[in-house]
Scaffold this motif. Structure first.
Motif, PDB file in Angstrom:
ATOM      1  N   THR A  41       8.992  20.023  30.367  1.00 24.01           N
ATOM      2  CA  THR A  41       8.083  20.783  29.504  1.00 24.01           C
ATOM      3  C   THR A  41       7.819  19.971  28.229  1.00 24.01           C
ATOM      4  OG1 THR A  41       9.840  21.881  28.236  1.00 24.01           O
ATOM      5  CG2 THR A  41       9.110  22.975  30.268  1.00 24.01           C
ATOM      6  N   ASP A  43       7.960  19.920  24.232  1.00 26.98           N
ATOM      7  CA  ASP A  43       8.757  20.599  23.209  1.00 26.98           C
ATOM      8  C   ASP A  43       8.214  20.256  21.831  1.00 26.98           C
ATOM      9  OD1 ASP A  43      11.077  22.085  22.297  1.00 26.98           O
ATOM     10  OD2 ASP A  43      11.880  20.157  21.636  1.00 26.98           O
ATOM     11  N   LYS A  64      13.216  22.440  30.975  1.00 29.39           N
ATOM     12  CA  LYS A  64      12.971  23.852  30.703  1.00 29.39           C
ATOM     13  C   LYS A  64      14.131  24.467  29.927  1.00 29.39           C
ATOM     14  CE  LYS A  64      10.363  25.323  33.986  1.00 29.39           C
ATOM     15  NZ  LYS A  64      10.052  25.671  35.385  1.00 29.39           N
ATOM     16  N   ASN A  67      14.412  23.150  26.278  1.00 26.49           N
ATOM     17  CA  ASN A  67      13.290  23.619  25.459  1.00 26.49           C
ATOM     18  C   ASN A  67      13.570  24.996  24.880  1.00 26.49           C
ATOM     19  OD1 ASN A  67      10.801  24.602  24.477  1.00 26.49           O
ATOM     20  ND2 ASN A  67       9.666  23.262  25.855  1.00 26.49           N
ATOM     21  N   THR A  68      14.189  25.865  25.678  1.00 25.11           N
ATOM     22  CA  THR A  68      14.384  27.247  25.227  1.00 25.11           C
ATOM     23  C   THR A  68      15.831  27.542  24.838  1.00 25.11           C
ATOM     24  OG1 THR A  68      14.659  27.915  27.534  1.00 25.11           O
ATOM     25  CG2 THR A  68      12.457  28.146  26.586  1.00 25.11           C
ATOM     26  N   ASP A  70      17.752  26.879  22.269  1.00 25.53           N
ATOM     27  CA  ASP A  70      17.955  27.470  20.947  1.00 25.53           C
ATOM     28  C   ASP A  70      16.637  28.084  20.497  1.00 25.53           C
ATOM     29  OD1 ASP A  70      18.682  28.266  18.458  1.00 25.53           O
ATOM     30  OD2 ASP A  70      18.876  26.261  17.613  1.00 25.53           O
ATOM     31  N   ASN A  71      16.351  29.280  21.011  1.00 23.17           N
ATOM     32  CA  ASN A  71      15.041  29.858  20.717  1.00 23.17           C
ATOM     33  C   ASN A  71      14.962  30.436  19.301  1.00 23.17           C
ATOM     34  OD1 ASN A  71      16.564  32.129  21.074  1.00 23.17           O
ATOM     35  ND2 ASN A  71      15.534  32.811  22.932  1.00 23.17           N
ATOM     36  N   GLN A  72      16.078  30.332  18.552  1.00 25.25           N
ATOM     37  CA  GLN A  72      16.077  30.771  17.147  1.00 25.25           C
ATOM     38  C   GLN A  72      15.945  29.579  16.200  1.00 25.25           C
ATOM     39  OE1 GLN A  72      16.409  34.197  15.974  1.00 25.25           O
ATOM     40  NE2 GLN A  72      15.555  34.201  18.032  1.00 25.25           N
ATOM     41  N   THR A 103      24.327  25.402  22.868  1.00 32.48           N
ATOM     42  CA  THR A 103      23.930  26.396  23.867  1.00 32.48           C
ATOM     43  C   THR A 103      24.258  25.897  25.272  1.00 32.48           C
ATOM     44  OG1 THR A 103      22.147  27.076  22.395  1.00 32.48           O
ATOM     45  CG2 THR A 103      22.020  27.838  24.674  1.00 32.48           C
TER      46      THR A 103
END
Ligand code: ZN
Length: 120
Positions: A41, A43, A64, A67-68, A70-72, A103
């Motif tokens: 993806t 980023d 994928k 990319n997500t 650490d969505n904070q 994570t």
């Protein structure tokens, strides 16, 4: 220009090619297998609203998960004392990587306990 409007074959492709199809966080290599390539993806390294956010110089290849992971990241940037202005692409990746890795480690622990096939 490319006839593809999707990320993998279209707008992401030059970014992936520049990064040699390697996730900049975990090293997953999209040239190694078709499935790896499918998980690549784009980023964004800069927060929404930043004037350079959509500049390819500030977008990197990430799988994928990374990319997500650490969505904070952007939401908590201020409390974490993170800044974005004046940093190069690689400095921005280095800044983000520890949060992604934390994570990943937590998911790896879960996988080892609950998912991984037992050795027989
Ligand atoms: Zn990755």
């Amino acid at each position: 220009m490319t006839p593809y409007s999707d990320s993998l074959r279209g707008y992401g492709h030059p970014i992936f090619a520049r990064d040699e199809f390697i996730c900049q966080y975990c090293g997953l290599d999209g040239r190694e297998s078709f499935d790896n390539w499918l998980s690549l993806t784009v980023d964004h390294l800069l927060p929404k609203g930043h004037p350079l956010r959509d500049d390819p110089d500030f977008i990197v290849t990430a799988c994928k998960f990374c990319n997500t992971a650490d969505n904070q990241y952007f939401a908590r940037a201020q409390e974490r004392g993170l800044a974005f202005d004046g940093l190069s692409r690689s400095e921005l990746v280095d800044q983000r990587r520890p949060y992604v890795e934390t994570t990943r480690r937590s998911y790896r622990d879960f996988w080892e306990k609950n998912v991984r096939r037992a050795l027989s």
